[in-house]
Write an enzyme that holds these catalytic residues in place. Structure first.
Site, PDB file in Angstrom:
ATOM      1  N   LYS A  20       0.835  -1.200   0.000  1.00  0.00           N
ATOM      2  CA  LYS A  20       0.000   0.000   0.000  1.00  0.00           C
ATOM      3  C   LYS A  20       0.878   1.263   0.000  1.00  0.00           C
ATOM      4  CE  LYS A  20      -3.850  -2.375   2.303  1.00  0.00           C
ATOM      5  NZ  LYS A  20      -4.825  -2.330   3.429  1.00  0.00           N
ATOM      6  N   TYR A  60     -12.407  -2.832  -3.482  1.00  0.00           N
ATOM      7  CA  TYR A  60     -12.989  -2.887  -2.132  1.00  0.00           C
ATOM      8  C   TYR A  60     -14.518  -2.866  -2.149  1.00  0.00           C
ATOM      9  CZ  TYR A  60      -8.439  -2.434   0.228  1.00  0.00           C
ATOM     10  OH  TYR A  60      -7.165  -2.654   0.715  1.00  0.00           O
ATOM     11  N   ASN A 123      -1.916   0.028   7.164  1.00  0.00           N
ATOM     12  CA  ASN A 123      -1.428  -1.324   7.461  1.00  0.00           C
ATOM     13  C   ASN A 123      -0.563  -1.951   6.355  1.00  0.00           C
ATOM     14  OD1 ASN A 123      -3.598  -1.729   5.807  1.00  0.00           O
ATOM     15  ND2 ASN A 123      -4.593  -3.283   7.055  1.00  0.00           N
ATOM     16  N   HIS A 126      -1.796  -5.396   1.412  1.00  0.00           N
ATOM     17  CA  HIS A 126      -3.044  -6.145   1.197  1.00  0.00           C
ATOM     18  C   HIS A 126      -2.716  -7.535   0.673  1.00  0.00           C
ATOM     19  CE1 HIS A 126      -6.935  -7.380  -0.402  1.00  0.00           C
ATOM     20  NE2 HIS A 126      -6.266  -7.779  -1.467  1.00  0.00           N
ATOM     21  N   GLU A 137      -9.340 -10.530  -7.756  1.00  0.00           N
ATOM     22  CA  GLU A 137      -8.410  -9.403  -7.635  1.00  0.00           C
ATOM     23  C   GLU A 137      -7.311  -9.463  -8.698  1.00  0.00           C
ATOM     24  OE1 GLU A 137      -7.292  -9.610  -3.490  1.00  0.00           O
ATOM     25  OE2 GLU A 137      -9.319  -9.040  -2.846  1.00  0.00           O
TER      26      GLU A 137
HETATM   27  P1  IDP Z   1      -8.119  -7.327   4.965  1.00  0.00           P
HETATM   28  O1  IDP Z   1      -7.434  -6.245   4.167  1.00  0.00           O
HETATM   29  O2  IDP Z   1      -7.283  -7.827   6.099  1.00  0.00           O
HETATM   30  O3  IDP Z   1      -8.687  -8.436   4.133  1.00  0.00           O
HETATM   31  P2  IDP Z   1     -10.707  -5.976   5.211  1.00  0.00           P
HETATM   32  O4  IDP Z   1     -11.701  -6.132   6.295  1.00  0.00           O
HETATM   33  O5  IDP Z   1     -11.055  -6.444   3.826  1.00  0.00           O
HETATM   34  O6  IDP Z   1      -9.359  -6.633   5.731  1.00  0.00           O
HETATM   35  O7  IDP Z   1     -10.357  -4.443   5.164  1.00  0.00           O
HETATM   36  C1  IDP Z   1      -9.708  -3.899   4.063  1.00  0.00           C
HETATM   37  C2  IDP Z   1      -8.837  -2.765   4.511  1.00  0.00           C
HETATM   38  O8  IDP Z   1      -9.654  -1.738   5.057  1.00  0.00           O
HETATM   39  C3  IDP Z   1      -7.872  -3.105   5.644  1.00  0.00           C
HETATM   40  O9  IDP Z   1      -6.697  -3.714   5.185  1.00  0.00           O
HETATM   41  C4  IDP Z   1      -7.609  -1.738   6.225  1.00  0.00           C
HETATM   42  O10 IDP Z   1      -6.645  -1.026   5.458  1.00  0.00           O
HETATM   43  C5  IDP Z   1      -8.955  -1.051   6.074  1.00  0.00           C
HETATM   44  N1  IDP Z   1      -9.750  -1.144   7.295  1.00  0.00           N
HETATM   45  C6  IDP Z   1     -10.334  -2.241   7.829  1.00  0.00           C
HETATM   46  N2  IDP Z   1     -10.990  -1.960   8.954  1.00  0.00           N
HETATM   47  C7  IDP Z   1     -10.830  -0.624   9.134  1.00  0.00           C
HETATM   48  C8  IDP Z   1     -11.286   0.296  10.155  1.00  0.00           C
HETATM   49  O11 IDP Z   1     -11.961  -0.080  11.118  1.00  0.00           O
HETATM   50  N3  IDP Z   1     -10.908   1.591   9.997  1.00  0.00           N
HETATM   51  C9  IDP Z   1     -10.153   2.019   8.945  1.00  0.00           C
HETATM   52  N4  IDP Z   1      -9.713   1.200   7.990  1.00  0.00           N
HETATM   53  C10 IDP Z   1     -10.042  -0.101   8.081  1.00  0.00           C
END
Ligand code: IDP
Length: 160
Positions: A20, A60, A123, A126, A137
């Site tokens: 990212k 997303y 984070n 992905h 994807e």
């Molecule tokens: P993943 O990326 O681990 O599969 P997902 O639930 O698909 O998790 O979430 C996608 C992305 O959305 C996460 O990697 C993170 O960057 C962001 N994200 C998830 N939960 C939150 C939140 O509560 N606040 C802000 N960003 C979030």
């Protein structure tokens, strides 16, 4: 590839990983690629790119009703991303485990998120969470006919 037994090739799958914008800005590209490369997985596609809003919204789409959806799309648009396709036995599951939990606070040391980041909204990487999402994807981010099939000379030392 012909010399790898059928039971192994049957499980050779591909996953989509993306470093990212924060991972790129923090100079983690080499460190992240190194982990998957040293594990034994095979890189079959990679590009450094600025993703469009449309692409990110589609990527997303499952989260479109989440309160953080638009913030997430903005974050992912805030700089270049390294989009990659990796191949190997059970790579979707294993790469997901190597990444850690979605929230870095829940990620154990030794995982990418456990080692390199603190907040869920920054984070660094992905990874596809299932074989179905990986397929979706990969075809969203790459022309699948442009992925590079190549023989890795170490495969005999990685697979039985
Ligand atoms: P993943 O990326 O681990 O599969 P997902 O639930 O698909 O998790 O979430 C996608 C992305 O959305 C996460 O990697 C993170 O960057 C962001 N994200 C998830 N939960 C939150 C939140 O509560 N606040 C802000 N960003 C979030």
């Amino acid at each position: 590839r012909n010399s790898i037994p059928d039971n192994v090739t049957a499980n050779l799958v591909r996953t989509f990983l993306a470093i990212k914008p924060d991972g790129v800005q923090r100079h983690l590209i080499g460190e992240i690629i190194r982990r998957f490369e040293k594990k034994g997985f095979k890189l079959v596609g990679m590009k450094l790119m600025q993703a469009s809003e449309d692409l990110l919204k589609e990527h997303y789409i499952a989260l479109r009703d989440c309160p953080f959806y638009s913030h997430l799309v903005e974050y992912m648009r805030s700089g270049p991303i390294v989009a990659m396709v990796w191949q190997g036995l059970d790579v979707v599951k294993t790469a997901y485990a190597m990444i850690g939990e979605t929230n870095p606070a829940d990620s154990r040391p030794g995982t990418i998120q456990g080692d390199f980041c603190i907040e869920v909204s920054k984070n660094v990487i992905h990874g596809s969470d299932s074989i179905e999402s990986a397929r979706r994807e990969i075809s969203l981010w790459f022309h699948t006919d442009k992925l590079t099939c190549w023989a890795d000379s170490t495969e005999h030392w990685i697979y039985e």
